[in-house]
Design a protein around this motif. Structure first.
Motif, PDB file in Angstrom:
ATOM      1  N   TYR A 460       0.820  -1.215   0.000  1.00 41.68           N
ATOM      2  CA  TYR A 460       0.000   0.000   0.000  1.00 41.68           C
ATOM      3  C   TYR A 460       0.856   1.268   0.000  1.00 41.68           C
ATOM      4  O   TYR A 460       0.419   2.309  -0.487  1.00 41.68           O
ATOM      5  N   PRO A 489      -3.526  -9.807   1.662  1.00 36.86           N
ATOM      6  CA  PRO A 489      -4.779  -9.702   0.906  1.00 36.86           C
ATOM      7  C   PRO A 489      -4.735 -10.521  -0.380  1.00 36.86           C
ATOM      8  O   PRO A 489      -3.819 -10.368  -1.187  1.00 36.86           O
ATOM      9  N   PHE A 491      -6.642 -10.702  -3.493  1.00 34.11           N
ATOM     10  CA  PHE A 491      -7.677  -9.978  -4.220  1.00 34.11           C
ATOM     11  C   PHE A 491      -8.466 -10.880  -5.156  1.00 34.11           C
ATOM     12  O   PHE A 491      -9.648 -10.640  -5.397  1.00 34.11           O
ATOM     13  N   LEU A 497      -8.590  -9.517   3.246  1.00 33.94           N
ATOM     14  CA  LEU A 497      -8.521  -8.191   2.625  1.00 33.94           C
ATOM     15  C   LEU A 497      -8.247  -7.081   3.622  1.00 33.94           C
ATOM     16  O   LEU A 497      -7.982  -5.944   3.234  1.00 33.94           O
ATOM     17  N   LEU A 598     -14.233  -4.711  -5.092  1.00 34.65           N
ATOM     18  CA  LEU A 598     -12.937  -4.899  -4.458  1.00 34.65           C
ATOM     19  C   LEU A 598     -11.829  -4.223  -5.266  1.00 34.65           C
ATOM     20  O   LEU A 598     -10.940  -3.567  -4.697  1.00 34.65           O
ATOM     21  N   GLN A 601     -12.140  -0.500  -4.684  1.00 35.94           N
ATOM     22  CA  GLN A 601     -11.737  -0.126  -3.334  1.00 35.94           C
ATOM     23  C   GLN A 601     -10.233  -0.276  -3.132  1.00 35.94           C
ATOM     24  O   GLN A 601      -9.641   0.448  -2.325  1.00 35.94           O
ATOM     25  N   SER A 602      -9.626  -1.206  -3.857  1.00 32.40           N
ATOM     26  CA  SER A 602      -8.184  -1.477  -3.712  1.00 32.40           C
ATOM     27  C   SER A 602      -7.402  -0.897  -4.878  1.00 32.40           C
ATOM     28  O   SER A 602      -6.338  -1.411  -5.237  1.00 32.40           O
ATOM     29  N   ARG A 603      -7.925   0.140  -5.487  1.00 31.80           N
ATOM     30  CA  ARG A 603      -7.248   0.674  -6.673  1.00 31.80           C
ATOM     31  C   ARG A 603      -5.899   1.301  -6.349  1.00 31.80           C
ATOM     32  O   ARG A 603      -5.080   1.503  -7.251  1.00 31.80           O
ATOM     33  N   GLU A 604      -5.623   1.576  -5.079  1.00 30.06           N
ATOM     34  CA  GLU A 604      -4.307   2.111  -4.727  1.00 30.06           C
ATOM     35  C   GLU A 604      -3.227   1.046  -4.865  1.00 30.06           C
ATOM     36  O   GLU A 604      -2.287   1.217  -5.655  1.00 30.06           O
TER      37      GLU A 604
END
Length: 842
Positions: A460, A489, A491, A497, A598, A601-604
């Protein structure tokens, strides 16, 4: 050679034939692969005799790799990796029921070399005396065809060692000889006969002794078996190659110059008798896509015979050090090797935080014990087994199955070693292997050791860690054996997650690079190979017709994001949109929406900021799954609980901050589903539970529905169902199971429902009750003990208020004696032993 009792006359004839060949300037040298003794005598023979030609057992197409093996940058251990793909169907069609994923049989083989391999020593020393060097065995493709053309053999994909010596380990003669000489096994026997005192034996005597050893071992091997596994075909090919080279070099070399033939001793037994009767074999021409032969790095761990490599000497690090001392000219190389290893084992135990720390005195005692054992066994110095016996007797202070296990594990690692070879940059390794190495070194992965490594990635916050994660995910997608994720996580599968870091374990093994070589068919870099396979997966989904899976398309998109292949996602987004519109499966659509959410939300960590179509696709898929809700009335029994679980997922989506998921669409679909006649009982119960929790279904409606499903179980006007039937009788239980799955609080908040259940139980006779009991127990099985107590209290109150059941009193029995307890414990022990004996429990 035929299967028969040992015949001294045949042995004498064989040894005389070797002598006759020497007189004709043809020297057959039988070897055990990876034997320092054989390597040393070959070194002495070549330096003394200076043969003009050296012929070595090994696939003939390896000859072109000899310059790379002899390159100054080549560092053993390394191996030749060779493949054959039977695209031309030379072995015929695959048998029915074969598990291969493609329509062609695939074979792969390793030919490993280390510094003390007789073959590599022959190449190195032979080059120093300007000998012509050549491999003379069948090519790997020819070997595969010869050993797999028999219909009774397993014809699956195979990877094997090309220096197999399993016949020696299966030899009844050698096993009996080992027992008679007091050796533990055939490896110990070989050390006792050849590795312990080889420097005091002349080369000619050593050759005769090894030849006799191999001759006796071969007597246990019937010709039909040798024909079936391709051994005889290989020997005919080697004999033919020897004869051809003799004829072609007669005019080029001086009469006094010799030809040296180095083969495994098992084959040497047959070769002198085949010289006159063998015709040259036709060459097998392969297309480039049918096979390849390349050099690759190898490791001592894979070379260790104890790890399953049948041709290897056990404990390669021991023999490597022994060979190095031999080359230094050390007066007693075995003793020096034993001394080094004992000192290092002591150092390692003192560096460890746990276990017994060995002193210098312990090392001195173990060395003295090994020396005395060697003298007792008539060894010039401690062999590997002498050293191990000294270690066991002086280093292990406690029980062998306790402290000894830990110490001997350390010793095993020490004797095996973790060396990995290296190759010159121009060796011709496929570019994808170099790409792997460059990326691994840039990201600071340790690929120069085969020891397991652990890695924690903060995906992250750290760009470099994210790049390492992409690298590992790409290798996983390509099915390269290198790393596995331990925690973090997931994905793709939607697990863990809440974790911010990935924890991986990785280690380099030879299969890492051999698998990369296989993937070189798909691209020159990891990225191009992954893109190719990604496109293949997309194409397969596009070819599936109308029954397309939105979930599979989204999973491919997730894999692409995890690998950093965002530039190739546009086609995937179009495919997802198409599959959403045509996917008839409610479960697939729910999972697809969940995965899309998902990703967004986890595009970073996934760097999916540019995939702006995802929210719109999620909304479309949500509307599609709501539209399919009424169709769930006909879902199968196997899908029932899966559908109920997805109801919870949809509720979570509706309760999120996103405006794309209108809960009214979901509830309207559920109302239509509940109103469908003859709806699936479990699905109907789950639907009712969700609507009740949302305030869209009253208690009275819940009770009415429950009574309806329960009373429908009665069947005819007689109030009974036919004995043994289950369809209607289990409908009420199915409704309850679905209801309590999605709204368990109904069990203690709606007492009228419990009254209805109790009344229905009074109607059924004993057979009907026993038939439906398991289903009803399953319906209440997910309640916690506290919740079960609530339900029990309500039901008990029914009987206490109506005086239908007398007070039961205290049901706990405390009048047990110690004898009763002991009896119960003994009974439990006997029952456990009985179940273990019947393999019902572990």
């Amino acid at each position: 050679m035929k299967n028969s009792a040992p015949n001294p006359k045949e042995l004498d004839r064989f040894l005389r034939s070797l002598t006759e060949c020497v007189k004709n300037n043809l020297i057959f040298f039988p070897i055990r692969h990876h034997s320092p003794a054989c390597a040393w005598h070959i070194q002495q023979l070549i330096l003394t005799e200076k043969p003009a030609v050296i012929l070595i057992e090994g696939p003939a197409d390896m000859t072109e790799l000899i310059p790379f093996m002899l390159h100054e940058r080549a560092k053993a251990p390394f191996a030749v990796y060779t493949t054959y793909i039977d695209t031309a169907k030379r072995l015929g069609e695959l048998p029915e029921g074969n598990s291969l994923s493609s329509d062609a049989q695939r074979f792969a083989g390793y030919y490993p070399f280390c510094d003390y391999s007789p073959e590599l020593v022959a190449l190195r020393v032979g080059a120093s005396v300007n000998a012509k060097l050549e491999f003379i065995d069948l090519t790997f493709a020819q070997q595969a065809i010869a050993s797999h053309k028999h219909p009774n053999l397993d014809r699956a994909t195979q990877t094997r060692a090309l220096l197999e010596e399993s016949y020696f380990r299966r030899s009844a003669y050698l096993t009996a000889l080992a027992k008679k000489t007091g050796c533990r096994d055939v490896d110990d026997l070989w050390d006792h006969l050849f590795e312990a005192n080889f420097q005091t034996t002349s080369t000619s005597s050593f050759i005769q002794n090894v030849a006799a050893y191999c001759f006796m071992a071969r007597l246990d091997s019937p010709e039909p078996i040798l024909e079936t596994d391709g051994t005889l075909a290989r020997e005919r090919a080697m004999a033919s190659a020897i004869q051809s080279i003799i004829q072609s070099t007669q005019q080029k070399i001086q009469p006094a110059e010799k030809i040296l033939v180095i083969t495994g001793g098992f084959h040497t037994v047959a070769l002198p008798f085949l010289q006159e009767s063998i015709q040259p074999l036709p060459k097998l021409i392969l297309k480039p896509e049918e096979g390849q032969t390349v050099l690759m790095r190898y490791s001592f761990e894979q070379l260790d015979a104890l790890n399953g490599y049948g041709a290897g000497m056990p404990a390669p690090e021991f023999y490597q050090r022994f060979w190095q001392e031999l080359q230094k000219g050390t007066s007693n190389p075995l003793l020096e090797t034993a001394n080094q290893i004992l000192v290092e084992i002591g150092n390692k135990t003192r560096a460890q935080t746990a276990g017994t720390a060995l002193s210098t005195a312990d090392a001195i005692a173990a060395l003295e014990q090994a020396r005395r054992l060697a003298a007792f066994r008539h060894h010039q110095a401690p062999t590997r087994e002498d050293l191990l016996d000294g270690i066991r007797s002086c280093f292990v202070k406690g029980a062998m199955d306790g402290e000894g296990t830990i110490l001997m594990s350390l010793v095993r690692q020490m004797l095996t070693g973790d060396r990995i070879g290296d190759l010159p940059p121009d060796v011709g390794v496929p570019p994808i292997v170099n790409d792997f190495r460059e990326i691994a070194r840039r990201l600071r992965f340790k690929i120069d050791t085969s020891l397991p490594q652990s890695l924690t990635l903060d995906i992250y916050r750290k760009v470099a860690h994210r790049q390492a994660s992409r690298f590992l995910h790409t290798l996983h997608f390509l099915e390269i054996p290198f790393a596995r994720i331990v925690a973090g996580p997931d994905f793709v599968q939607g697990r863990q997650l809440d974790r911010l870091q990935e924890v991986w374990e990785y280690r380099w093994i030879p299969q890492t690079e051999s698998s990369l070589i296989e993937r070189s068919l798909y691209g020159t870099t990891l990225e191009t190979a992954a893109v190719y396979l990604l496109q293949q997966a997309i194409a397969q989904l596009e070819e599936m017709g109308k029954s397309r899976s939105a979930l599979e398309a989204v999973r491919i998109l997730l894999s692409a994001c995890c690998m950093g292949l965002h530039a190739h996602t546009e086609r995937l987004l179009d495919l997802i949109a198409t599959n959403i519109a045509e996917d008839p499966a409610f479960i697939s659509l729910v999972d697809a929406v969940s995965q899309l959410v998902l990703i967004w939300q986890s595009r970073e960590p996934l760097e999916a900021h540019d995939l702006t179509q995802i929210p719109a696709l999620s909304a479309i898929a949500y509307r599609r799954l709501c539209y399919l809700l009424p169709d769930l009335s006909n879902c199968s029994e196997e899908e029932g609980m899966g559908v109920l679980g997805r109801f919870g997922t949809v509720l979570e989506l509706c309760q999120s901050d996103s405006t794309a998921f209108d809960p009214d669409l979901f509830y309207d679909g559920l109302h239509h589903l509940l109103a469908t006649p003859q709806s699936h009982p479990t699905i109907a119960g789950g639907t009712a539970g969700i609507l009740y929790r949302a305030g869209l279904l009253s208690e009275s409606e819940i009770v009415t529905l429950g009574m309806g499903y329960l009373q429908s179980s009665i069947g005819s006007s007689t109030g009974r169902s036919p004995a043994g039937t289950s369809g209607q009788i289990t409908g009420g239980a199915g409704f309850l199971q679905g209801l309590l799955y999605t709204c368990r609080e109904v069990a203690w908040n709606v007492s009228r429902l419990l009254e209805a259940i109790d009344a229905q139980l009074q109607v059924w006779d004993d057979d009907e009750f026993l038939h439906v009991l398991p289903e009803f127990r399953l319906a209440f099985a997910d309640l916690t003990p506290r919740e079960t107590d609530k339900v029990a209290a309500i039901v008990a109150a029914f009987y206490q208020e109506s005086d239908r059941q007398p007070e039961l009193g205290d049901l706990t029995n405390r009048h047990f004696t110690e004898a009763d307890l002991q009896f119960g414990l003994r009974l439990e022990q006997l029952l456990t032993e009985s179940l273990q004996h019947d393999r019902l429990i572990r």
